[in-house]
Design a protein around this motif. Structure first.
Motif, PDB file in Angstrom:
ATOM      1  N   MET A 186       0.884  -1.299  -0.055  1.00  0.00           N
ATOM      2  CA  MET A 186      -0.065   0.039  -0.001  1.00  0.00           C
ATOM      3  C   MET A 186       0.765   1.151  -0.047  1.00  0.00           C
ATOM      4  O   MET A 186       0.558   2.270  -0.985  1.00  0.00           O
ATOM      5  N   LEU A 187       2.104   1.125   0.975  1.00  0.00           N
ATOM      6  CA  LEU A 187       2.811   2.390   1.093  1.00  0.00           C
ATOM      7  C   LEU A 187       3.516   2.755  -0.366  1.00  0.00           C
ATOM      8  O   LEU A 187       3.774   3.896  -0.670  1.00  0.00           O
ATOM      9  N   ASP A 188       3.958   1.780  -1.088  1.00  0.00           N
ATOM     10  CA  ASP A 188       4.740   1.769  -2.151  1.00  0.00           C
ATOM     11  C   ASP A 188       3.804   2.494  -3.426  1.00  0.00           C
ATOM     12  O   ASP A 188       3.885   3.275  -4.297  1.00  0.00           O
ATOM     13  N   LYS A 189       2.542   1.925  -3.164  1.00  0.00           N
ATOM     14  CA  LYS A 189       1.510   2.218  -4.133  1.00  0.00           C
ATOM     15  C   LYS A 189       1.119   3.711  -3.969  1.00  0.00           C
ATOM     16  O   LYS A 189       1.133   4.587  -4.972  1.00  0.00           O
ATOM     17  N   ALA A 190       1.031   4.375  -2.719  1.00  0.00           N
ATOM     18  CA  ALA A 190       0.709   5.488  -2.469  1.00  0.00           C
ATOM     19  C   ALA A 190       1.737   6.440  -2.892  1.00  0.00           C
ATOM     20  O   ALA A 190       1.557   7.904  -3.253  1.00  0.00           O
ATOM     21  N   LYS A 191       3.000   6.060  -2.522  1.00  0.00           N
ATOM     22  CA  LYS A 191       4.151   6.891  -2.819  1.00  0.00           C
ATOM     23  C   LYS A 191       4.256   7.197  -4.371  1.00  0.00           C
ATOM     24  O   LYS A 191       4.421   8.402  -4.890  1.00  0.00           O
ATOM     25  N   ALA A 192       3.737   6.160  -5.225  1.00  0.00           N
ATOM     26  CA  ALA A 192       3.771   6.399  -6.672  1.00  0.00           C
ATOM     27  C   ALA A 192       2.767   7.017  -7.212  1.00  0.00           C
ATOM     28  O   ALA A 192       2.822   8.042  -8.197  1.00  0.00           O
ATOM     29  N   MET A 193       1.494   7.038  -6.283  1.00  0.00           N
ATOM     30  CA  MET A 193       0.436   7.595  -6.945  1.00  0.00           C
ATOM     31  C   MET A 193       0.046   9.148  -6.497  1.00  0.00           C
ATOM     32  O   MET A 193      -0.191   9.902  -7.267  1.00  0.00           O
ATOM     33  N   GLY A 194       0.635   9.709  -5.224  1.00  0.00           N
ATOM     34  CA  GLY A 194       0.434  10.796  -4.371  1.00  0.00           C
ATOM     35  C   GLY A 194       1.503  11.960  -5.312  1.00  0.00           C
ATOM     36  O   GLY A 194       2.150  11.491  -6.082  1.00  0.00           O
ATOM     37  N   LYS A 195       1.247  13.134  -4.843  1.00  0.00           N
ATOM     38  CA  LYS A 195       2.149  14.254  -5.554  1.00  0.00           C
ATOM     39  C   LYS A 195       3.435  14.215  -4.518  1.00  0.00           C
ATOM     40  O   LYS A 195       4.157  13.485  -4.482  1.00  0.00           O
ATOM     41  N   GLY A 196       3.360  15.336  -3.427  1.00  0.00           N
ATOM     42  CA  GLY A 196       4.423  15.227  -2.668  1.00  0.00           C
ATOM     43  C   GLY A 196       5.916  14.782  -2.919  1.00  0.00           C
ATOM     44  O   GLY A 196       6.448  14.446  -2.224  1.00  0.00           O
TER      45      GLY A 196
END
Lengths: 289, 207
Positions: B194-204
């Motif tokens: 989940m954290l890997d995916k969120a890192k790829a999807m989010g901006k930031g």
């Protein structure tokens, strides 16, 4: 009264005396607290260093989704930082369907889904609004007569949402302190920040914040500081000696959790009130059964 | 395209001065909560409410103005963006409902991703904190502290441990430290996904 307990990481280590006293008090008051199975860290206030906003949202959302799948009861977070993070993300997900969809796409990696139905609440909210002062009063066996308590509220216990208490002049903790027979002293700095997660890395700046809070509590007659946040408890208590050395002050004020005071007033043992876990003893002011 | 000429405000002000808006656009586009600063009207209530304002090189209000003035270097290397304690005093008082805490965190995350280190100590601590979350799903307080100390190198790490020795012994003595290492949560592997995916999807941090 059934709730999920979102214990959080601090309450298993540095703030273990919060857990011990909370569980003892909950038993007396008839609160059933069930742990969320396989919960993860909420990210607290320093997670922005390692994670972008979506990652931080996902950390909270995973817990919300687990709670929803495991029965959907209200989540009680005794830690103010957990409360604010879970609550903040919960509101965002309820208000922004686009973000909810995005988060659910991520949660799908663990076969989880959140629909936005959970309520996140602080322990003080539950004690005041669900349990009520009358019930707390009727559980008191050894009122803390004459004990002058400075009820330190800090930041994240009420800010930014102010759902159950004022963000500028909170009074709930003081009402509970009075309900168990003690005297709640009023001190202007009860809403000032203690330094939160920056304490270890910004020592000098945070010592000054802690000094201003403890000094104000003492000047206004407080003999004990009470709090409902493990971060505040740790910063104001565990660093007190080092702060004295650095700033040339000589504080020796016990900093306890509100649940520890309640446990003593309910006539529970020293161990149940977890008074044996304090670095600065509260024994001169509190006599447990 | 990025060069616009400021309006004439009386005889002084920014008359005729060229403003570079490219950094403001970069912030709106790439920084988490960055677009929220559009609401700021420069009243300064955030600065007046901040407990660490005196330790900051620029108050939150000034940070917002520097962004609008295109001062990329000053903003991303500013100490202030990593001195936010998340006390939310600013947020509850902001008349324009700017989530100042989220903006400061977003800027700090972006600055770190761009190679700036406004507050090296907090950056190191935060990195170890996040490492615990990723590895275990939870925080093991003693583990984060030890990794943070040793992250300074062995010599400096031991010095820091000695400075914190009495507190550590106190926590152990009063049974407020778990002696055994924290075990990972049951589904830590899916959490990492989940954290890997969120890192790829989010901006930031997107460039």
């Amino acid at each position: 009264m059934n709730y999920f307990l979102y214990q959080g990481c601090s309450l298993e280590a540095g703030g273990i005396h919060y857990t011990v006293s909370l569980k003892a008090v909950a038993k007396v008051l008839g609160l059933s607290l069930k742990e969320i199975e396989d919960w993860n860290c909420c990210g607290a206030s320093i997670s922005y260093v390692g994670g972008n906003e979506l990652s931080v949202d996902v950390l909270a959302a995973r817990n919300l989704a687990l709670a929803e799948a495991q029965g959907g009861m209200d989540i009680v977070a005794p830690c103010s930082s957990c409360y604010i993070v879970l609550n903040k993300v919960n509101y965002k997900l309820q208000e922004k369907p686009g973000l909810l969809a995005e988060v659910n796409e991520v949660l799908a990696e663990g076969n989880l889904k959140y629909s936005g139905k959970i309520r996140v609440r602080h322990l003080l909210d539950v004690l005041f609004n669900d349990v009520g002062l009358d019930k707390i009063r009727s559980a008191v066996k050894k009122p803390l007569n004459g004990v002058q308590v400075a009820g330190y509220v800090g930041c994240q216990t009420v800010r930014p949402f102010g759902e159950y208490d004022s963000v500028e002049k909170p009074l709930i903790q003081d009402r509970i302190i009075e309900a168990i027979g003690a005297t709640a002293v009023s001190f202007p700095n009860k809403m000032r920040c203690c330094g939160s997660g920056l304490f270890l890395t910004e020592l000098t700046a945070c010592y000054e914040l802690a000094r201003d809070i403890l000094g104000d509590a003492q000047t206004n007659g407080g003999k004990i500081v009470s709090t409902a946040c493990p971060m505040c408890q740790m910063n104001l208590e565990a660093y007190q000696k080092r702060m004295n050395k650095a700033l040339g002050t000589n504080f020796n004020i016990p900093v306890v959790f509100i649940t520890q005071l309640m446990a003593v007033a309910f006539g529970l043992s020293r161990k149940e009130a977890a008074l044996d876990r304090l670095l600065i003893s509260a024994d001169p002011f509190l006599k447990a059964a | 395209m990025d060069q616009v000429v400021g309006p004439k405000y009386g005889s002084r002000g920014g008359a005729g001065k060229a403003y570079n808006q490219s950094f403001a656009r970069e912030v709106y586009r790439n920084v988490d909560s960055g677009e929220e600063i559009k609401m700021c009207m420069q009243c300064g209530v955030c600065a007046a409410s901040c407990p660490l304002k005196e330790k900051m090189d620029f108050s939150p209000r000034k940070i917002f103005t520097l962004i609008r003035a295109g001062q990329r270097e000053k903003v991303l290397s500013s100490q202030a963006i990593m001195l936010c304690t998340s006390c939310y005093s600013c947020k509850v008082r902001c008349p324009r409902k700017v989530p100042v805490v989220d903006v400061m965190h977003g800027l700090a995350h972006y600055a770190l991703r761009q190679g700036y280190k406004p507050r090296a100590e907090t950056a190191l601590f935060g990195q170890k904190f996040w490492g615990n979350i990723y590895r275990l799903g939870r925080i093991d307080e003693k583990d984060v502290a030890l990794r943070y100390f040793l992250g300074h190198g062995l010599g400096q790490g031991i010095k820091l441990m000695m400075e914190n020795k009495n507190m550590g012994i106190g926590m152990l003595w009063y049974k407020r430290m778990k002696i055994l290492p924290e075990r990972p949560i049951k589904n830590v592997k899916s959490l990492r996904k989940m954290l890997d995916k969120a890192k790829a999807m989010g901006k930031g941090g997107a460039v």
